[in-house]
Design a protein around this motif. Sequence first.
Motif, PDB file in Angstrom:
ATOM      1  N   LEU A 125       0.838  -1.200   0.000  1.00  0.00           N
ATOM      2  CA  LEU A 125       0.000   0.000   0.000  1.00  0.00           C
ATOM      3  C   LEU A 125       0.873   1.250   0.000  1.00  0.00           C
ATOM      4  CD1 LEU A 125      -2.776  -0.909   2.593  1.00  0.00           C
ATOM      5  CD2 LEU A 125      -2.920  -0.964   0.108  1.00  0.00           C
ATOM      6  N   ALA A 126       0.392   2.286  -0.664  1.00  0.00           N
ATOM      7  CA  ALA A 126       1.170   3.525  -0.772  1.00  0.00           C
ATOM      8  C   ALA A 126       1.483   4.119   0.602  1.00  0.00           C
ATOM      9  CB  ALA A 126       0.406   4.535  -1.623  1.00  0.00           C
ATOM     10  N   ILE A 127       0.553   4.032   1.536  1.00  0.00           N
ATOM     11  CA  ILE A 127       0.777   4.615   2.856  1.00  0.00           C
ATOM     12  C   ILE A 127       1.911   3.901   3.588  1.00  0.00           C
ATOM     13  CG2 ILE A 127      -0.935   3.242   4.116  1.00  0.00           C
ATOM     14  CD1 ILE A 127      -0.474   6.984   4.562  1.00  0.00           C
ATOM     15  N   ASN A 128       2.048   2.584   3.391  1.00  0.00           N
ATOM     16  CA  ASN A 128       3.130   1.852   4.042  1.00  0.00           C
ATOM     17  C   ASN A 128       4.476   2.127   3.377  1.00  0.00           C
ATOM     18  OD1 ASN A 128       1.473   0.728   5.955  1.00  0.00           O
ATOM     19  ND2 ASN A 128       1.065  -1.103   4.748  1.00  0.00           N
ATOM     20  N   VAL A 129       4.475   2.305   2.067  1.00  0.00           N
ATOM     21  CA  VAL A 129       5.717   2.659   1.374  1.00  0.00           C
ATOM     22  C   VAL A 129       6.186   4.043   1.833  1.00  0.00           C
ATOM     23  CG1 VAL A 129       6.742   3.139  -0.882  1.00  0.00           C
ATOM     24  CG2 VAL A 129       5.206   1.183  -0.596  1.00  0.00           C
ATOM     25  N   MET A 130       5.241   4.980   1.945  1.00  0.00           N
ATOM     26  CA  MET A 130       5.594   6.314   2.455  1.00  0.00           C
ATOM     27  C   MET A 130       6.070   6.236   3.901  1.00  0.00           C
ATOM     28  SD  MET A 130       2.672   8.810   0.886  1.00  0.00           S
ATOM     29  CE  MET A 130       3.183  10.147   1.934  1.00  0.00           C
ATOM     30  N   PHE A 131       5.474   5.344   4.697  1.00  0.00           N
ATOM     31  CA  PHE A 131       5.881   5.161   6.084  1.00  0.00           C
ATOM     32  C   PHE A 131       7.358   4.786   6.155  1.00  0.00           C
ATOM     33  CE2 PHE A 131       6.538   2.262   9.664  1.00  0.00           C
ATOM     34  CZ  PHE A 131       6.158   3.063  10.724  1.00  0.00           C
ATOM     35  N   TYR A 132       7.764   3.791   5.368  1.00  0.00           N
ATOM     36  CA  TYR A 132       9.162   3.360   5.387  1.00  0.00           C
ATOM     37  C   TYR A 132      10.097   4.429   4.831  1.00  0.00           C
ATOM     38  CZ  TYR A 132       7.883  -1.338   6.757  1.00  0.00           C
ATOM     39  OH  TYR A 132       7.408  -2.417   7.450  1.00  0.00           O
ATOM     40  N   ALA A 133       9.683   5.082   3.759  1.00  0.00           N
ATOM     41  CA  ALA A 133      10.543   6.103   3.142  1.00  0.00           C
ATOM     42  C   ALA A 133      10.776   7.275   4.093  1.00  0.00           C
ATOM     43  CB  ALA A 133       9.926   6.594   1.834  1.00  0.00           C
ATOM     44  N   THR A 134       9.723   7.749   4.737  1.00  0.00           N
ATOM     45  CA  THR A 134       9.895   8.874   5.658  1.00  0.00           C
ATOM     46  C   THR A 134      10.570   8.438   6.943  1.00  0.00           C
ATOM     47  OG1 THR A 134       7.642   8.581   6.497  1.00  0.00           O
ATOM     48  CG2 THR A 134       7.963  10.194   4.736  1.00  0.00           C
ATOM     49  N   PHE A 135      10.380   7.192   7.349  1.00  0.00           N
ATOM     50  CA  PHE A 135      11.063   6.694   8.545  1.00  0.00           C
ATOM     51  C   PHE A 135      12.572   6.696   8.321  1.00  0.00           C
ATOM     52  CE2 PHE A 135      12.879   3.169  11.013  1.00  0.00           C
ATOM     53  CZ  PHE A 135      12.607   3.642  12.294  1.00  0.00           C
ATOM     54  N   CYS A 136      12.991   6.217   7.156  1.00  0.00           N
ATOM     55  CA  CYS A 136      14.432   6.229   6.847  1.00  0.00           C
ATOM     56  C   CYS A 136      14.951   7.655   6.760  1.00  0.00           C
ATOM     57  CB  CYS A 136      14.698   5.489   5.544  1.00  0.00           C
ATOM     58  SG  CYS A 136      14.440   3.719   5.659  1.00  0.00           S
ATOM     59  N   GLY A 137      14.154   8.555   6.201  1.00  0.00           N
ATOM     60  CA  GLY A 137      14.569   9.953   6.112  1.00  0.00           C
ATOM     61  C   GLY A 137      14.644  10.611   7.471  1.00  0.00           C
ATOM     62  N   ALA A 138      13.661  10.346   8.338  1.00  0.00           N
ATOM     63  CA  ALA A 138      13.656  10.941   9.672  1.00  0.00           C
ATOM     64  C   ALA A 138      14.754  10.366  10.547  1.00  0.00           C
ATOM     65  CB  ALA A 138      12.296  10.742  10.334  1.00  0.00           C
ATOM     66  N   ALA A 139      15.026   9.077  10.370  1.00  0.00           N
ATOM     67  CA  ALA A 139      16.058   8.436  11.178  1.00  0.00           C
ATOM     68  C   ALA A 139      17.450   8.747  10.637  1.00  0.00           C
ATOM     69  CB  ALA A 139      15.832   6.929  11.210  1.00  0.00           C
ATOM     70  N   GLY A 140      17.530   9.133   9.382  1.00  0.00           N
ATOM     71  CA  GLY A 140      18.826   9.439   8.793  1.00  0.00           C
ATOM     72  C   GLY A 140      19.634   8.198   8.463  1.00  0.00           C
ATOM     73  N   SER A 141      18.962   7.062   8.371  1.00  0.00           N
ATOM     74  CA  SER A 141      19.685   5.817   8.089  1.00  0.00           C
ATOM     75  C   SER A 141      19.332   5.327   6.693  1.00  0.00           C
ATOM     76  CB  SER A 141      19.324   4.755   9.121  1.00  0.00           C
ATOM     77  OG  SER A 141      17.944   4.522   9.106  1.00  0.00           O
ATOM     78  N   PHE A 142      20.095   5.755   5.743  1.00  0.00           N
ATOM     79  CA  PHE A 142      19.869   5.344   4.364  1.00  0.00           C
ATOM     80  C   PHE A 142      20.732   4.159   3.978  1.00  0.00           C
ATOM     81  CE2 PHE A 142      16.953   8.460   3.116  1.00  0.00           C
ATOM     82  CZ  PHE A 142      17.258   9.606   3.823  1.00  0.00           C
ATOM     83  N   GLY A 143      21.346   3.523   4.919  1.00  0.00           N
ATOM     84  CA  GLY A 143      22.171   2.361   4.650  1.00  0.00           C
ATOM     85  C   GLY A 143      23.391   2.387   5.533  1.00  0.00           C
ATOM     86  N   PRO A 144      24.194   1.336   5.445  1.00  0.00           N
ATOM     87  CA  PRO A 144      25.386   1.280   6.294  1.00  0.00           C
ATOM     88  C   PRO A 144      26.397   2.344   5.892  1.00  0.00           C
ATOM     89  CG  PRO A 144      25.348  -0.546   4.741  1.00  0.00           C
ATOM     90  CD  PRO A 144      24.039   0.175   4.597  1.00  0.00           C
ATOM     91  N   GLU A 145      27.090   2.822   6.880  1.00  0.00           N
ATOM     92  CA  GLU A 145      28.120   3.823   6.598  1.00  0.00           C
ATOM     93  C   GLU A 145      29.289   3.154   5.893  1.00  0.00           C
ATOM     94  OE1 GLU A 145      29.294   6.096   9.944  1.00  0.00           O
ATOM     95  OE2 GLU A 145      27.253   6.284  10.674  1.00  0.00           O
ATOM     96  N   LYS A 146      29.867   3.895   4.977  1.00  0.00           N
ATOM     97  CA  LYS A 146      31.022   3.370   4.255  1.00  0.00           C
ATOM     98  C   LYS A 146      32.275   3.682   5.048  1.00  0.00           C
ATOM     99  CE  LYS A 146      28.920   3.685  -0.228  1.00  0.00           C
ATOM    100  NZ  LYS A 146      28.971   4.222  -1.561  1.00  0.00           N
TER     101      LYS A 146
END
Length: 153
Positions: A125-146
């Motif tokens: 569902l679009a609302i759940n995809v937005m939930f994950y996308a904004t959660f990653c943006g708010a948390a600042g964790s877009f993946g492991p640090e290099k």
Amino acid sequence: MPYYGPDEPPETIFLERTFLAADFLGGTGYGEYMDATGVNFELKVLIPKSFSGAELVLYASCSSFLWKTRHTRAVSRYLLAYMTLLISIETLFMIVQAKTVQDIYIDNRNYPGGPWAYFLATQNLAINVMFYATFCGAAGSFGPEKDTKQPMP
């Protein structure tokens, strides 16, 4: 998709949605979520206390200072833009999260297997995809640090 909503009159459903919206607004202003309103206790797990009134006051205070010093300090404009981006993402996250909680616990409360089963079954569902996308943006964790260290010879 079959109807898994509550077997309640429309007035009761509206009242429950109103309680959830009031908790969201109260939490934004005062930094407390779902404590004494009679809404399902399990919601406390889903709604963090990160977006609080103190955060909004700090944003207003810091942005006011940075706006006043934007002509004398070049970094002020960049910090102001960065802070505004972060608070915008977090605001969007809180709105999407409130809608997700409403969808899970109010609109589809009778889903077979319960709320968690519904959440897992509706990841597309679009609302759940937005939930994950904004959660990653708010948390600042877009993946492991290099690792920026150079390998040893």
